[in-house]
Design a protein around this motif. Structure first.
Motif, PDB file in Angstrom:
ATOM      1  N   VAL A  11       0.832  -1.194   0.000  1.00  0.00           N
ATOM      2  CA  VAL A  11       0.000   0.000   0.000  1.00  0.00           C
ATOM      3  C   VAL A  11       0.867   1.244   0.000  1.00  0.00           C
ATOM      4  CG1 VAL A  11      -1.611   1.360   1.377  1.00  0.00           C
ATOM      5  CG2 VAL A  11      -2.012  -1.054   1.002  1.00  0.00           C
ATOM      6  N   ALA A  12       1.887   1.237   0.811  1.00  0.00           N
ATOM      7  CA  ALA A  12       2.770   2.399   0.838  1.00  0.00           C
ATOM      8  C   ALA A  12       3.423   2.602  -0.516  1.00  0.00           C
ATOM      9  CB  ALA A  12       3.829   2.221   1.917  1.00  0.00           C
ATOM     10  N   VAL A  13       3.845   1.518  -1.107  1.00  0.00           N
ATOM     11  CA  VAL A  13       4.450   1.593  -2.433  1.00  0.00           C
ATOM     12  C   VAL A  13       3.434   2.127  -3.415  1.00  0.00           C
ATOM     13  CG1 VAL A  13       5.277   0.191  -4.354  1.00  0.00           C
ATOM     14  CG2 VAL A  13       6.150  -0.209  -2.063  1.00  0.00           C
ATOM     15  N   CYS A  14       2.289   1.521  -3.434  1.00  0.00           N
ATOM     16  CA  CYS A  14       1.275   1.932  -4.388  1.00  0.00           C
ATOM     17  C   CYS A  14       0.773   3.331  -4.098  1.00  0.00           C
ATOM     18  CB  CYS A  14       0.123   0.943  -4.384  1.00  0.00           C
ATOM     19  SG  CYS A  14       0.602  -0.646  -5.047  1.00  0.00           S
ATOM     20  N   ALA A  15       0.704   3.658  -2.838  1.00  0.00           N
ATOM     21  CA  ALA A  15       0.235   4.981  -2.492  1.00  0.00           C
ATOM     22  C   ALA A  15       1.162   6.025  -3.060  1.00  0.00           C
ATOM     23  CB  ALA A  15       0.143   5.126  -0.991  1.00  0.00           C
ATOM     24  N   ILE A 111      -2.902   8.571  -0.532  1.00  0.00           N
ATOM     25  CA  ILE A 111      -1.745   9.461  -0.590  1.00  0.00           C
ATOM     26  C   ILE A 111      -2.289  10.857  -0.332  1.00  0.00           C
ATOM     27  CG2 ILE A 111       0.094  10.397  -2.021  1.00  0.00           C
ATOM     28  CD1 ILE A 111      -0.043   7.733  -3.571  1.00  0.00           C
ATOM     29  N   VAL A 112      -1.662  11.563   0.583  1.00  0.00           N
ATOM     30  CA  VAL A 112      -2.184  12.868   0.978  1.00  0.00           C
ATOM     31  C   VAL A 112      -1.223  13.985   0.577  1.00  0.00           C
ATOM     32  CG1 VAL A 112      -3.588  11.955   2.850  1.00  0.00           C
ATOM     33  CG2 VAL A 112      -1.238  12.584   3.304  1.00  0.00           C
ATOM     34  N   ALA A 113      -1.814  15.113   0.261  1.00  0.00           N
ATOM     35  CA  ALA A 113      -1.040  16.306  -0.075  1.00  0.00           C
ATOM     36  C   ALA A 113      -0.445  16.862   1.215  1.00  0.00           C
ATOM     37  CB  ALA A 113      -1.943  17.330  -0.752  1.00  0.00           C
ATOM     38  N   PRO A 114       0.655  17.533   1.134  1.00  0.00           N
ATOM     39  CA  PRO A 114       1.363  17.912  -0.090  1.00  0.00           C
ATOM     40  C   PRO A 114       2.434  16.883  -0.460  1.00  0.00           C
ATOM     41  CG  PRO A 114       2.377  19.019   1.766  1.00  0.00           C
ATOM     42  CD  PRO A 114       1.220  18.205   2.319  1.00  0.00           C
ATOM     43  N   VAL A 115       2.756  16.844  -1.754  1.00  0.00           N
ATOM     44  CA  VAL A 115       3.925  16.125  -2.220  1.00  0.00           C
ATOM     45  C   VAL A 115       5.058  17.139  -2.141  1.00  0.00           C
ATOM     46  CG1 VAL A 115       4.996  14.935  -4.166  1.00  0.00           C
ATOM     47  CG2 VAL A 115       2.529  14.670  -3.731  1.00  0.00           C
ATOM     48  N   ARG A 116       6.139  16.765  -1.443  1.00  0.00           N
ATOM     49  CA  ARG A 116       7.198  17.731  -1.138  1.00  0.00           C
ATOM     50  C   ARG A 116       8.478  17.425  -1.909  1.00  0.00           C
ATOM     51  NH1 ARG A 116       5.151  15.002   2.701  1.00  0.00           N
ATOM     52  NH2 ARG A 116       7.023  13.922   3.359  1.00  0.00           N
ATOM     53  N   ALA A 125       6.066  11.896  -0.249  1.00  0.00           N
ATOM     54  CA  ALA A 125       4.638  12.009   0.009  1.00  0.00           C
ATOM     55  C   ALA A 125       4.291  11.109   1.186  1.00  0.00           C
ATOM     56  CB  ALA A 125       3.836  11.594  -1.220  1.00  0.00           C
ATOM     57  N   ASN A 126       3.236  11.457   1.904  1.00  0.00           N
ATOM     58  CA  ASN A 126       2.750  10.632   3.002  1.00  0.00           C
ATOM     59  C   ASN A 126       1.567   9.811   2.525  1.00  0.00           C
ATOM     60  OD1 ASN A 126       4.634  11.611   4.779  1.00  0.00           O
ATOM     61  ND2 ASN A 126       3.273  13.109   5.685  1.00  0.00           N
ATOM     62  N   VAL A 127       1.524   8.582   3.011  1.00  0.00           N
ATOM     63  CA  VAL A 127       0.435   7.668   2.694  1.00  0.00           C
ATOM     64  C   VAL A 127      -0.261   7.309   3.999  1.00  0.00           C
ATOM     65  CG1 VAL A 127      -0.179   5.446   1.684  1.00  0.00           C
ATOM     66  CG2 VAL A 127       1.800   6.712   0.811  1.00  0.00           C
ATOM     67  N   GLN A 137      -2.055   4.685  10.295  1.00  0.00           N
ATOM     68  CA  GLN A 137      -0.610   4.884  10.250  1.00  0.00           C
ATOM     69  C   GLN A 137      -0.282   5.788   9.075  1.00  0.00           C
ATOM     70  OE1 GLN A 137       1.508   1.147  10.049  1.00  0.00           O
ATOM     71  NE2 GLN A 137      -0.099   0.109  11.165  1.00  0.00           N
ATOM     72  N   GLN A 138       0.833   6.507   9.176  1.00  0.00           N
ATOM     73  CA  GLN A 138       1.319   7.287   8.045  1.00  0.00           C
ATOM     74  C   GLN A 138       2.683   6.743   7.661  1.00  0.00           C
ATOM     75  OE1 GLN A 138       0.754  11.065   6.958  1.00  0.00           O
ATOM     76  NE2 GLN A 138      -1.276  11.244   7.841  1.00  0.00           N
TER      77      GLN A 138
END
Length: 175
Positions: A11-15, A111-116, A125-127, A137-138
């Motif tokens: 999920v983290a990868v895909c996110a 996947i949540v904004a912002p992409v930094r 990016a945070n998932v 979890q993030q």
């Protein structure tokens, strides 16, 4: 527990690939494939830089679209290798992610904004990941600009696979 760790890693990868839905929405396979192809095409084309502008990291929405494509069982693995750095060495990894997502339909992620920006040709990016009956979890994911497009970094993928006691030909051997 091993499957849960692998799914979290996947999920983290895909996110980081910007995909956001595991559940079946009732679309027929041809509709789902067409929608995924259209979404991927839209996410990677011009308008706002797309995924081919090294000076502008992708948006969370673009990454979520990529994630949907990576988890779509109707999209061939050969098309998904454009989503993860070095994944052409292990296209079967996407089949494993699709299976894990299907086996865990209650898993929620986004996947949540912002992409930094994170340096030259890199971004983070945070998932958000949520299993039923567990706290959210993030997970942070690294994105890289590779071969003319933004992709999830193999470093991130390999770290997550390693944490789940999984191996992949796209990951360098560790001693």
């Amino acid at each position: 527990m091993k499957l849960r760790k692998f799914v979290t890693a996947g999920v983290a990868v895909c996110a980081f690939l910007s995909i956001a839905a595991c559940s079946d929405d009732g679309d027929s396979p041809s509709t789902t494939t067409a929608a995924s192809s259209a979404a991927t095409s839209s996410a990677t084309s011009g308008g706002g830089g797309g995924l081919t502008d090294s000076s502008k990291p992708p948006t969370a929405a673009q990454l979520n679209t990529m994630l949907q494509t990576a988890l779509d069982p109707n999209v061939p693995a050969s098309e998904k290798t454009e989503l993860v750095q070095n994944s052409e060495k292990d296209p079967v990894i996407f089949d494993k992610l699709v299976e894990a997502a299907a086996a865990n339909p209650d898993l929620e992620y986004e996947i949540v904004a912002p992409v930094r920006p994170a340096g030259t040709d890199q971004a983070k990016a945070n998932v958000k990941v949520k299993f039923p009956d567990t706290p959210e979890q993030q997970v942070e994911a690294l994105i890289v600009f590779d071969n003319g497009t933004w992709k999830l970094s193999s470093t991130t993928v390999c770290l997550l696979l390693s944490a789940a006691n999984e191996t992949s030909p796209m990951c360098p051997a560790t001693s």
